[in-house]
Design a protein around this motif. Structure first.
Motif, PDB file in Angstrom:
ATOM      1  N   THR A  86       0.820  -1.204   0.000  1.00 30.37           N
ATOM      2  CA  THR A  86       0.000   0.000   0.000  1.00 30.37           C
ATOM      3  C   THR A  86       0.856   1.257   0.000  1.00 30.37           C
ATOM      4  OG1 THR A  86      -1.773  -1.155   1.186  1.00 30.37           O
ATOM      5  CG2 THR A  86      -1.806   1.245   1.236  1.00 30.37           C
ATOM      6  N   ARG A 200      -7.631   7.466   0.027  1.00 28.92           N
ATOM      7  CA  ARG A 200      -8.638   6.753   0.824  1.00 28.92           C
ATOM      8  C   ARG A 200      -9.260   5.608   0.026  1.00 28.92           C
ATOM      9  NH1 ARG A 200     -14.379   9.147   3.067  1.00 28.92           N
ATOM     10  NH2 ARG A 200     -14.948   7.309   4.288  1.00 28.92           N
ATOM     11  N   THR A 201      -9.572   5.864  -1.237  1.00 33.03           N
ATOM     12  CA  THR A 201     -10.116   4.803  -2.089  1.00 33.03           C
ATOM     13  C   THR A 201      -9.092   3.695  -2.278  1.00 33.03           C
ATOM     14  OG1 THR A 201     -11.435   6.459  -3.269  1.00 33.03           O
ATOM     15  CG2 THR A 201     -11.173   4.319  -4.321  1.00 33.03           C
ATOM     16  N   GLY A 204      -8.796   1.067   0.590  1.00 34.09           N
ATOM     17  CA  GLY A 204      -9.789   0.002   0.521  1.00 34.09           C
ATOM     18  C   GLY A 204      -9.496  -0.980  -0.595  1.00 34.09           C
ATOM     19  N   ARG A 205      -9.075  -0.467  -1.751  1.00 35.98           N
ATOM     20  CA  ARG A 205      -8.762  -1.346  -2.885  1.00 35.98           C
ATOM     21  C   ARG A 205      -7.613  -2.289  -2.529  1.00 35.98           C
ATOM     22  NH1 ARG A 205      -8.801  -1.214  -8.536  1.00 35.98           N
ATOM     23  NH2 ARG A 205      -8.106  -3.270  -9.239  1.00 35.98           N
ATOM     24  N   TRP A 207      -6.887  -3.499   0.388  1.00 33.55           N
ATOM     25  CA  TRP A 207      -7.393  -4.592   1.228  1.00 33.55           C
ATOM     26  C   TRP A 207      -8.131  -5.621   0.378  1.00 33.55           C
ATOM     27  CZ3 TRP A 207      -5.686  -6.307   5.434  1.00 33.55           C
ATOM     28  CH2 TRP A 207      -5.222  -5.466   6.448  1.00 33.55           C
ATOM     29  N   SER A 245     -13.121  -6.758   6.342  1.00 34.49           N
ATOM     30  CA  SER A 245     -14.013  -5.603   6.459  1.00 34.49           C
ATOM     31  C   SER A 245     -13.691  -4.775   7.702  1.00 34.49           C
ATOM     32  CB  SER A 245     -15.472  -6.069   6.501  1.00 34.49           C
ATOM     33  OG  SER A 245     -15.824  -6.763   5.326  1.00 34.49           O
ATOM     34  N   TYR A 248     -10.456  -2.832   7.178  1.00 34.41           N
ATOM     35  CA  TYR A 248     -10.672  -1.662   6.330  1.00 34.41           C
ATOM     36  C   TYR A 248     -11.399  -0.564   7.111  1.00 34.41           C
ATOM     37  CZ  TYR A 248     -12.814   1.519   3.065  1.00 34.41           C
ATOM     38  OH  TYR A 248     -13.222   2.657   2.433  1.00 34.41           O
ATOM     39  N   ASP A 252      -9.970   3.073   7.572  1.00 40.46           N
ATOM     40  CA  ASP A 252     -10.734   4.178   6.995  1.00 40.46           C
ATOM     41  C   ASP A 252     -11.072   5.228   8.042  1.00 40.46           C
ATOM     42  OD1 ASP A 252     -12.205   5.237   4.620  1.00 40.46           O
ATOM     43  OD2 ASP A 252     -13.926   5.007   5.959  1.00 40.46           O
TER      44      ASP A 252
END
Length: 267
Positions: A86, A200-201, A204-205, A207, A245, A248, A252
């Motif tokens: 990441t 931020r997007t 999540g991607r 993960w 989940s 993330y 987040d």
């Protein structure tokens, strides 16, 4: 048009006076989550456990996997390649997006290559990851970095492109000279909201890409999901999906707190 009485928005598009600690929003969230679990339970009553296990069965499997140490070990293993992948994908994506959007020369030279490589999904690079890095965390981090790179690249590219020419002219009038000074003093602050939205997007991607990165037997949560699916242990697969989940969600929430602080000057 829908109305929202939960709070006002600041200049960054984030709620300025509410958060997950706001009682009204918290109650709404709990109600929505309870409704989802209730619906899940009702549907599971009409399905065999091998198709859709009940929330109780998934919770029991979650506790069992956690108590046995399998789940914490898998999560720690996933984090070992999620973090470097990441960071690499985000850093390179933001840097390249800003540079290519600002420099017409770089943009012209690299545009054909970008259009050629962009449609390639990270899964298609698994063979390269194995050949270059082996069946280890470095190979998995490479897959995650590729996926994170493109999201951050295009978000940063678009954010820089949208910087007003008038703003740049004002910078020159105030004595900003040279490309580096202009990017540092004017372009980056003006494009920061869009860049941070891309980051931020991308978090999540990345993960989501953990599963793809572990498809070639690298230990982690993704491999446990694949193993459970292959053995028709749907309850175990769902339990590990919830782990992703939850991770993330934690990341987040932490990033949103940082985003608010960094963009507080926009309010």
């Amino acid at each position: 048009m829908a109305t929202d009485t939960g709070g006002e928005f600041d200049g960054s598009g984030l709620r300025a006076d509410v958060g997950i600690g706001d009682p009204q929003r918290l109650l709404r969230g709990i109600a929505g989550l309870a409704g989802f679990v209730a619906l899940w339970h009702l549907v599971s009553l009409a399905q065999p456990a091998i198709v859709l296990p009940s929330p109780v069965a998934v919770a029991a499997e979650f506790r069992g996997q956690f108590a046995s140490g399998t789940m914490p070990a898998a999560l720690a293993s996933s984090v070992r390649h999620w973090v470097p992948g990441t960071i690499a994908g985000t850093g390179l994506g933001v840097a390249a997006g800003v540079a290519f959007a600002w420099s017409g020369l770089l943009d012209d030279v690299t545009a054909p290559l970008i259009r050629l490589l962009r449609p390639v999904p990270p899964l298609a690079l698994i063979g390269f990851a194995i050949a270059w890095f082996g069946l280890n965390h470095a190979g998995a981090a490479f897959i995650i970095a590729v996926g994170g790179f493109w999201i951050n690249f295009y978000a940063s590219y678009g954010a820089v492109e949208e910087v007003s020419d008038d703003l740049i002219d004002v910078g020159r009038t105030l004595g900003v000279r040279g490309d580096l000074d202009m990017v540092r003093s004017v372009v980056l602050p003006a494009s920061l909201p869009g860049i941070m939205t891309g980051i931020r997007t991308g978090l999540g991607r990345c993960w989501m890409l953990v599963i793809a990165a572990e498809i070639f037997s690298v230990p982690g949560v993704g491999r446990e999901i694949l193993r459970a699916s292959n053995n028709l242990r749907v309850d175990r697969a769902i339990a590990y999906i919830f782990v992703l989940s939850l991770m993330y969600l934690l990341v987040d929430v932490a990033f949103r707190a940082v985003q608010r602080r960094v963009l507080a000057w926009q309010a």
